[in-house]
Design a protein around this motif. Sequence first.
Motif: not given
Length: 271
Positions: A8-13, A18-24, A29-38
Amino acid sequence: MCGTLDLSALPLDCITLIISFTSPRDACRLSPVSTAFNSATESDAVWESFLPSQYQALIPSSLSFSSKKQLYLSLCENPLLIEAGRKSFWMERGSGKKCYMLSPRDLTIICSVDTPWYWRWVSIPEARFDEVAELRLVCWFEIRGRISVSMLSPMTYYKAYLVYRVRNIYGFQFYPAQLSVGVVGTEGSRRAAYLEPERDRIPIDRQPIPNDVQFPKARVDGWLEVEMGEFFNEGCVDDGELEMSALEIQGGNEKGGLILQGIEIRAITPN
């Protein structure tokens, strides 16, 4: 001493990339991890990566969307007519894999051309296409459809289904239809199915039905379907065609009472 990496400490970009290489499904599932992930999982950059290439050409100019996520969800829930209404396109919600239905006008139906006493073209409100094919009377039941393998998602497991409904169906209780799916020129996979619903079938003898013979299953949209076969698209064949066929000619008896909506090629993904 090794510390714990806080993503979560990584830059938002970076998180977005990273998430763009996963799946919808993973993005949700990752959305609730943190504000940055959301923030990252709601971004247009992430959801555009899940859309098919050249998706702009698929979207009618009359439609507009407030975000790429809204567009993605619309393509999953509201199939689009493409190729002058001869095909229907949508995406599997959890993976973004491409799915299609070939309309009867996009199929080869034996005895359907200028022979309305065998097959006739009708319009019904519940159908996905402007016209569907109603079987009135044939002895030779044969339907074939093809789609370019390049239109399918690579590294994806597909199943094809014959989609139809019945209206005073007759003649299909004697022999199961022979169904197949495979790249043209290969053996492919095969299935067998009685096209008459099990509740309506009148047995012609006391012989047990083989375990590998199907009966149609009801769909949530009110139509029936039988599985025709399966195909794994490795993504290494760009110029081949996938062919689906349904054939029942064994008895030579008259058959009718079936309304064909099309052949559906559906991506199958694990939960």
